[in-house]
Design a protein around this motif. Structure first.
Motif, PDB file in Angstrom:
ATOM      1  N   TYR A  32       0.815  -1.211   0.000  1.00 48.55           N
ATOM      2  CA  TYR A  32       0.000   0.000   0.000  1.00 48.55           C
ATOM      3  C   TYR A  32       0.856   1.271   0.000  1.00 48.55           C
ATOM      4  O   TYR A  32       0.390   2.339  -0.410  1.00 48.55           O
ATOM      5  N   LEU A  33       2.083   1.160   0.491  1.00 50.10           N
ATOM      6  CA  LEU A  33       2.953   2.337   0.555  1.00 50.10           C
ATOM      7  C   LEU A  33       3.342   2.847  -0.827  1.00 50.10           C
ATOM      8  O   LEU A  33       3.781   3.986  -0.969  1.00 50.10           O
ATOM      9  N   LEU A  34       3.186   1.990  -1.831  1.00 49.99           N
ATOM     10  CA  LEU A  34       3.478   2.421  -3.194  1.00 49.99           C
ATOM     11  C   LEU A  34       2.383   3.305  -3.783  1.00 49.99           C
ATOM     12  O   LEU A  34       2.613   4.006  -4.771  1.00 49.99           O
ATOM     13  N   LEU A  35       1.190   3.266  -3.184  1.00 45.04           N
ATOM     14  CA  LEU A  35       0.040   3.933  -3.791  1.00 45.04           C
ATOM     15  C   LEU A  35       0.229   5.434  -3.999  1.00 45.04           C
ATOM     16  O   LEU A  35      -0.091   5.945  -5.080  1.00 45.04           O
ATOM     17  N   PRO A  36       0.734   6.198  -3.012  1.00 46.78           N
ATOM     18  CA  PRO A  36       0.940   7.628  -3.281  1.00 46.78           C
ATOM     19  C   PRO A  36       1.884   7.898  -4.444  1.00 46.78           C
ATOM     20  O   PRO A  36       1.669   8.829  -5.234  1.00 46.78           O
ATOM     21  N   PHE A  37       2.931   7.063  -4.558  1.00 46.24           N
ATOM     22  CA  PHE A  37       3.864   7.227  -5.673  1.00 46.24           C
ATOM     23  C   PHE A  37       3.202   6.855  -6.989  1.00 46.24           C
ATOM     24  O   PHE A  37       3.359   7.554  -7.997  1.00 46.24           O
ATOM     25  N   VAL A  38       2.463   5.751  -6.996  1.00 46.41           N
ATOM     26  CA  VAL A  38       1.797   5.295  -8.220  1.00 46.41           C
ATOM     27  C   VAL A  38       0.844   6.362  -8.740  1.00 46.41           C
ATOM     28  O   VAL A  38       0.864   6.721  -9.926  1.00 46.41           O
ATOM     29  N   LEU A  39       0.006   6.889  -7.858  1.00 42.44           N
ATOM     30  CA  LEU A  39      -0.988   7.879  -8.283  1.00 42.44           C
ATOM     31  C   LEU A  39      -0.333   9.189  -8.711  1.00 42.44           C
ATOM     32  O   LEU A  39      -0.714   9.785  -9.722  1.00 42.44           O
ATOM     33  N   SER A  40       0.658   9.631  -7.941  1.00 43.84           N
ATOM     34  CA  SER A  40       1.316  10.905  -8.260  1.00 43.84           C
ATOM     35  C   SER A  40       2.101  10.815  -9.559  1.00 43.84           C
ATOM     36  O   SER A  40       1.990  11.690 -10.429  1.00 43.84           O
ATOM     37  N   PHE A  41       2.894   9.752  -9.700  1.00 47.48           N
ATOM     38  CA  PHE A  41       3.724   9.627 -10.892  1.00 47.48           C
ATOM     39  C   PHE A  41       2.883   9.355 -12.131  1.00 47.48           C
ATOM     40  O   PHE A  41       3.201   9.840 -13.225  1.00 47.48           O
ATOM     41  N   ALA A  42       1.805   8.579 -11.983  1.00 46.96           N
ATOM     42  CA  ALA A  42       0.915   8.331 -13.125  1.00 46.96           C
ATOM     43  C   ALA A  42       0.261   9.619 -13.571  1.00 46.96           C
ATOM     44  O   ALA A  42       0.165   9.908 -14.774  1.00 46.96           O
ATOM     45  N   CYS A  43      -0.192  10.411 -12.605  1.00 41.90           N
ATOM     46  CA  CYS A  43      -0.813  11.693 -12.927  1.00 41.90           C
ATOM     47  C   CYS A  43       0.185  12.609 -13.627  1.00 41.90           C
ATOM     48  O   CYS A  43      -0.120  13.212 -14.665  1.00 41.90           O
ATOM     49  N   ASP A  44       1.381  12.692 -13.091  1.00 39.92           N
ATOM     50  CA  ASP A  44       2.409  13.567 -13.662  1.00 39.92           C
ATOM     51  C   ASP A  44       2.792  13.133 -15.071  1.00 39.92           C
ATOM     52  O   ASP A  44       2.889  13.953 -15.995  1.00 39.92           O
ATOM     53  N   THR A  45       3.009  11.826 -15.255  1.00 36.47           N
ATOM     54  CA  THR A  45       3.439  11.316 -16.556  1.00 36.47           C
ATOM     55  C   THR A  45       2.346  11.487 -17.612  1.00 36.47           C
ATOM     56  O   THR A  45       2.612  11.949 -18.731  1.00 36.47           O
ATOM     57  N   CYS A  46       1.113  11.120 -17.257  1.00 37.15           N
ATOM     58  CA  CYS A  46       0.012  11.237 -18.222  1.00 37.15           C
ATOM     59  C   CYS A  46      -0.296  12.699 -18.534  1.00 37.15           C
ATOM     60  O   CYS A  46      -0.633  13.032 -19.684  1.00 37.15           O
ATOM     61  N   ALA A  47      -0.185  13.560 -17.533  1.00 38.26           N
ATOM     62  CA  ALA A  47      -0.397  14.992 -17.780  1.00 38.26           C
ATOM     63  C   ALA A  47       0.665  15.533 -18.722  1.00 38.26           C
ATOM     64  O   ALA A  47       0.374  16.355 -19.606  1.00 38.26           O
ATOM     65  N   PHE A  48       1.904  15.063 -18.555  1.00 34.37           N
ATOM     66  CA  PHE A  48       3.005  15.508 -19.415  1.00 34.37           C
ATOM     67  C   PHE A  48       2.747  15.141 -20.873  1.00 34.37           C
ATOM     68  O   PHE A  48       2.829  15.984 -21.774  1.00 34.37           O
ATOM     69  N   PHE A  49       2.423  13.876 -21.119  1.00 33.51           N
ATOM     70  CA  PHE A  49       2.241  13.432 -22.499  1.00 33.51           C
ATOM     71  C   PHE A  49       0.939  13.973 -23.102  1.00 33.51           C
ATOM     72  O   PHE A  49       0.910  14.333 -24.288  1.00 33.51           O
ATOM     73  N   ALA A  50      -0.123  14.042 -22.300  1.00 35.38           N
ATOM     74  CA  ALA A  50      -1.373  14.601 -22.812  1.00 35.38           C
ATOM     75  C   ALA A  50      -1.211  16.076 -23.132  1.00 35.38           C
ATOM     76  O   ALA A  50      -1.734  16.570 -24.147  1.00 35.38           O
ATOM     77  N   GLY A  51      -0.475  16.785 -22.294  1.00 37.63           N
ATOM     78  CA  GLY A  51      -0.238  18.198 -22.538  1.00 37.63           C
ATOM     79  C   GLY A  51       0.584  18.437 -23.790  1.00 37.63           C
ATOM     80  O   GLY A  51       0.303  19.344 -24.574  1.00 37.63           O
ATOM     81  N   ARG A  52       1.607  17.603 -23.987  1.00 38.09           N
ATOM     82  CA  ARG A  52       2.464  17.769 -25.166  1.00 38.09           C
ATOM     83  C   ARG A  52       1.725  17.452 -26.460  1.00 38.09           C
ATOM     84  O   ARG A  52       1.944  18.099 -27.491  1.00 38.09           O
ATOM     85  N   SER A  53       0.852  16.459 -26.428  1.00 37.78           N
ATOM     86  CA  SER A  53       0.193  16.032 -27.664  1.00 37.78           C
ATOM     87  C   SER A  53      -1.136  16.736 -27.924  1.00 37.78           C
ATOM     88  O   SER A  53      -1.510  16.952 -29.080  1.00 37.78           O
ATOM     89  N   LEU A  54      -1.836  17.107 -26.860  1.00 41.80           N
ATOM     90  CA  LEU A  54      -3.186  17.662 -27.028  1.00 41.80           C
ATOM     91  C   LEU A  54      -3.350  19.067 -26.471  1.00 41.80           C
ATOM     92  O   LEU A  54      -4.367  19.713 -26.721  1.00 41.80           O
ATOM     93  N   GLY A  55      -2.355  19.522 -25.699  1.00 43.76           N
ATOM     94  CA  GLY A  55      -2.517  20.780 -24.973  1.00 43.76           C
ATOM     95  C   GLY A  55      -2.765  21.990 -25.869  1.00 43.76           C
ATOM     96  O   GLY A  55      -1.995  22.255 -26.790  1.00 43.76           O
ATOM     97  N   ARG A  56      -3.827  22.713 -25.570  1.00 47.76           N
ATOM     98  CA  ARG A  56      -4.161  23.933 -26.302  1.00 47.76           C
ATOM     99  C   ARG A  56      -4.489  25.092 -25.354  1.00 47.76           C
ATOM    100  O   ARG A  56      -4.184  26.244 -25.649  1.00 47.76           O
ATOM    101  N   HIS A  57      -5.107  24.779 -24.219  1.00 47.43           N
ATOM    102  CA  HIS A  57      -5.586  25.810 -23.310  1.00 47.43           C
ATOM    103  C   HIS A  57      -4.734  25.818 -22.042  1.00 47.43           C
ATOM    104  O   HIS A  57      -4.584  24.787 -21.379  1.00 47.43           O
ATOM    105  N   LYS A  58      -4.184  26.962 -21.704  1.00 43.42           N
ATOM    106  CA  LYS A  58      -3.324  27.090 -20.529  1.00 43.42           C
ATOM    107  C   LYS A  58      -4.128  26.886 -19.243  1.00 43.42           C
ATOM    108  O   LYS A  58      -5.241  27.374 -19.110  1.00 43.42           O
ATOM    109  N   LEU A  59      -3.509  26.165 -18.314  1.00 48.00           N
ATOM    110  CA  LEU A  59      -4.175  25.886 -17.035  1.00 48.00           C
ATOM    111  C   LEU A  59      -3.930  26.998 -16.025  1.00 48.00           C
ATOM    112  O   LEU A  59      -4.873  27.526 -15.433  1.00 48.00           O
ATOM    113  N   ALA A  60      -2.681  27.342 -15.797  1.00 44.85           N
ATOM    114  CA  ALA A  60      -2.307  28.396 -14.844  1.00 44.85           C
ATOM    115  C   ALA A  60      -1.056  29.075 -15.365  1.00 44.85           C
ATOM    116  O   ALA A  60       0.044  28.871 -14.841  1.00 44.85           O
ATOM    117  N   PRO A  61      -1.188  29.879 -16.434  1.00 40.61           N
ATOM    118  CA  PRO A  61      -0.012  30.418 -17.126  1.00 40.61           C
ATOM    119  C   PRO A  61       0.909  31.270 -16.263  1.00 40.61           C
ATOM    120  O   PRO A  61       2.106  31.318 -16.507  1.00 40.61           O
TER     121      PRO A  61
END
Length: 267
Positions: free
Chosen positions: A132-161
């Motif tokens: 269970y101790l892996l869960l914070p890392f799994v969720l945080s890193f998955a969110c960060d990684t997917c946000a990175f790739f989704a932003g690079r490929s689909l990003g059009r609207h700034k979130l907090a410029p």
């Protein structure tokens, strides 16, 4: 990307070993070290490169608070109160030479950062499976990684410029979906491997909440850096920066996961 791969190859096996198999003393030492380095980095940021004795004191305090918040929470409150008093007493004796932001940075790192890292110790000491101790890392890193790739490929609207110019709304949505998928996959694996009975619906909801929390944590530490004109808090993880750059979202997610897991055991 090369830096990401290098850090992952070198750091992930060590992280997994500490979380899953290392003795509790080793885990406590590693988390205390991360807290201490994070406190030093924050003092370096707010002092614009000259942490001095304040950085050392903040680092030692954060390291001690990480262990104390797990082993004896009531004693940790007393330690926190004593350190806050000492910080302000020192500032008064210096006749205003210590900027208030350095005092509050010390309090923040000594209490919030340390207690967040202490979440892993508290969950482990509660007797839950260490997976269970892996869960914070799994969720945080998955969110960060997917946000990175989704932003690079689909990003059009700034979130907090004004806080983080490269983050987009599309990346944020991708991060949420990535965290949800990772959380459900985590539940599938731990249910089958450890015989647990995590609710997939509940894990999906927790993962979405942690995905949003992770992005708030990321933006919060970016806000501090931008305020002081700093690109990265440190260089411990090469191009990833320092402890506060790499674990900013984890620090926000870990207490949320802790409360979820501890409430689950209390039923």
């Amino acid at each position: 990307m090369k830096s990401r791969i290098l850090v992952a190859v070198a750091g992930l096996p060590l992280l997994v070993w500490i979380v899953l198999w290392a003795r509790i003393g080793w885990m406590m030492g590693a988390l205390g070290l991360l807290s201490g380095i994070g406190a030093w980095e924050l003092q370096k940021c707010v002092s614009r490169g000259n942490p001095g004795p304040m950085g050392i004191c903040a680092g030692v305090w954060a390291a001690l608070m990480t262990a104390e918040s797990a082993l004896d929470p009531r004693s940790a409150y007393s330690l926190a109160a004593g350190m806050v008093t000492a910080l302000f007493a020192w500032a008064v004796l210096k006749g205003g030479a210590v900027p208030p932001d350095r005092i509050f940075a010390g309090i923040f790192s000594g209490v919030c950062v340390a207690c967040s890292f202490g979440s892993f110790l508290r969950v482990s000491l509660a007797g839950l499976p260490r997976g269970y101790l892996l869960l914070p890392f799994v969720l945080s890193f998955a969110c960060d990684t997917c946000a990175f790739f989704a932003g690079r490929s689909l990003g059009r609207h700034k979130l907090a410029p004004k806080v983080s110019p490269h983050k987009t709304v599309e990346g944020a949505v991708g991060g949420l979906l990535g965290a949800a998928a990772a959380g459900i996959l985590f539940a599938v694996i731990i249910n089958r491997a450890a015989g647990e009975s995590l609710s997939y619906l509940g894990m999906g909801g927790l993962s979405l909440l942690c995905g949003a929390t992770a992005q708030i944590g990321d933006l919060s530490f970016s806000l501090i850096k931008r305020q002081y004109g700093v690109k990265d808090y440190g260089r411990l993880f090469l191009e990833h920066g320092g402890v506060l750059d790499r674990f900013d979202s984890v620090l926000f997610v870990a207490p949320v996961v802790e409360q979820f897991l501890l409430s689950m055991t209390a039923r």
